[in-house]
Design a protein around this motif. Structure first.
Motif, mmCIF file in Angstrom:
data_model
loop_
_atom_site.group_PDB
_atom_site.id
_atom_site.type_symbol
_atom_site.label_atom_id
_atom_site.label_comp_id
_atom_site.label_asym_id
_atom_site.label_seq_id
_atom_site.Cartn_x
_atom_site.Cartn_y
_atom_site.Cartn_z
ATOM 1 N N PHE A 141 11.157 -44.664 -89.448
ATOM 2 C CA PHE A 141 12.428 -45.370 -89.647
ATOM 3 C C PHE A 141 12.455 -46.152 -90.962
ATOM 4 O O PHE A 141 13.393 -46.909 -91.213
ATOM 5 N N ALA A 142 11.425 -45.987 -91.775
ATOM 6 C CA ALA A 142 11.369 -46.716 -93.042
ATOM 7 C C ALA A 142 12.496 -46.279 -93.971
ATOM 8 O O ALA A 142 12.941 -45.133 -93.937
ATOM 9 N N ARG A 143 12.951 -47.219 -94.783
ATOM 10 C CA ARG A 143 13.994 -46.885 -95.746
ATOM 11 C C ARG A 143 13.936 -47.852 -96.925
ATOM 12 O O ARG A 143 13.400 -48.956 -96.819
ATOM 13 N N THR A 144 14.516 -47.428 -98.031
ATOM 14 C CA THR A 144 14.621 -48.318 -99.177
ATOM 15 C C THR A 144 15.768 -49.290 -98.947
ATOM 16 O O THR A 144 16.736 -48.974 -98.250
ATOM 17 N N CYS A 145 15.652 -50.475 -99.514
ATOM 18 C CA CYS A 145 16.664 -51.523 -99.292
ATOM 19 C C CYS A 145 17.319 -51.939 -100.596
ATOM 20 O O CYS A 145 17.859 -53.042 -100.697
ATOM 21 N N PHE A 146 17.259 -51.071 -101.588
ATOM 22 C CA PHE A 146 17.747 -51.430 -102.922
ATOM 23 C C PHE A 146 18.584 -50.293 -103.473
ATOM 24 O O PHE A 146 18.171 -49.132 -103.463
ATOM 25 N N ASP A 147 19.772 -50.616 -103.937
ATOM 26 C CA ASP A 147 20.654 -49.632 -104.560
ATOM 27 C C ASP A 147 20.406 -49.655 -106.068
ATOM 28 O O ASP A 147 20.745 -50.628 -106.741
#
Length: 285
Positions: free
Chosen positions: A166-172
């Protein structure tokens, strides 16, 4: 996929052997993945996570699996399970070879030994917590932190974070802004109230909450909130209705109270967590 060994074609076995791998018996299983013991010619014993793609959803195959593989390749930290190789089999299975954690997970440890003292809990928290702080520094959130996803070495002295499904990046990268999540992830007993309420949430701050649940479990050998109904669970979380089952230091209780703050804005970052008194005033316990 109920067998204790994985049935492969002779051709697939040869392909694995060409890369130095041989699969052994099953260690654990989940809804669509199993973990096997494995052996590599040069590095020795390892683990193989076998994902059965036929039992997964299209969303998992197109969204979550690519994120997991991308994240695992990016992360290099002594307290993150190291990935050795990734192997696809006929578009039906993905095999992820990784470090073998022979000491089981934190839940296994608690079942065998009961609640841990503060010194040992602090050691484990510093280890997996630093891995999470490292992830957050790279703008990745784990989103499934729980005792079962923190593995131990043979002597049960080193904790390592695993399972990045469920990991994901948190930066656009385009806007330069931090991203909020709206996907319900993780185990209900470990997720923050804003996740249970299906509100857009900061995955970094929800990770901090989950760390608080893990620490509470380590010190008390039980969950702080155990309702099976999500609405009731969120209400108890918001009202901070939890009790410690044993005598703990003031610093330990204060840290848990900060980690389990139902207001994510007031919840500390993982960097701030390590400046708190429980770590600075380490007097044993």
């Amino acid at each position: 996929m109920n067998e204790k060994t994985l049935k492969l074609t002779i051709e697939d076995e040869k392909r694995l052997e060409e890369r130095g791998y041989k699969l052994g018996t099953q260690i654990s299983s989940g809804s669509f993945a199993r973990v096997f013991r494995a052996l590599h010619n040069h590095t020795g014993p390892c683990a193989a996570k076998v994902i059965d793609l036929s039992s997964t959803s299209e969303e998992y195959r197109l969204k979550f699996l690519p994120r997991e593989l991308y994240t695992m390749k990016k992360l290099k930290h002594p307290n993150v399970i190291n990935i050795l190789d990734i192997f696809a089999i006929d578009k039906k299975m993905v095999v992820i070879f990784m470090e073998l954690a022979e000491g089981g997970d934190l839940l296994d440890l608690l079942r065998e030994e009961g609640a841990l003292n503060e010194t040992r809990s602090r050691t484990f928290f510093c280890q997996f917590g630093d891995a999470i702080r490292y992830m957050h520094g790279l703008n990745f959130a784990h989103r499934d932190i729980k005792c079962e996803n923190i593995l131990l070495n043979r002597t049960r002295t080193i904790a390592r974070l695993t399972d990045f499904g469920f990991a994901r990046t948190c930066f656009d990268a385009i806007s330069g802004y931090r991203l909020l999540s709206d996907t319900y992830c993780g185990s209900a007993a470990y997720v923050a109230p804003e996740v249970l309420k299906s509100q857009p949430y900061s995955p970094l701050k929800s990770d901090v909450w989950s760390c608080g649940i893990v620490l509470f479990v380590l010190l008390n050998n039980r969950l702080p909130f155990s309702d099976t109904d999500n609405k009731k669970l969120a209400k108890r979380q918001t009202e901070r209705k939890y009790n410690f089952s044993r005598n703990l230091s003031t610093d330990a209780k204060e840290l848990i109270n900060h980690l389990l703050n139902p207001n994510p804005i007031q919840r500390p970052s993982m960097t701030d967590v390590f400046t708190m008194a429980w770590f600075i005033n380490d007097k044993g316990g």
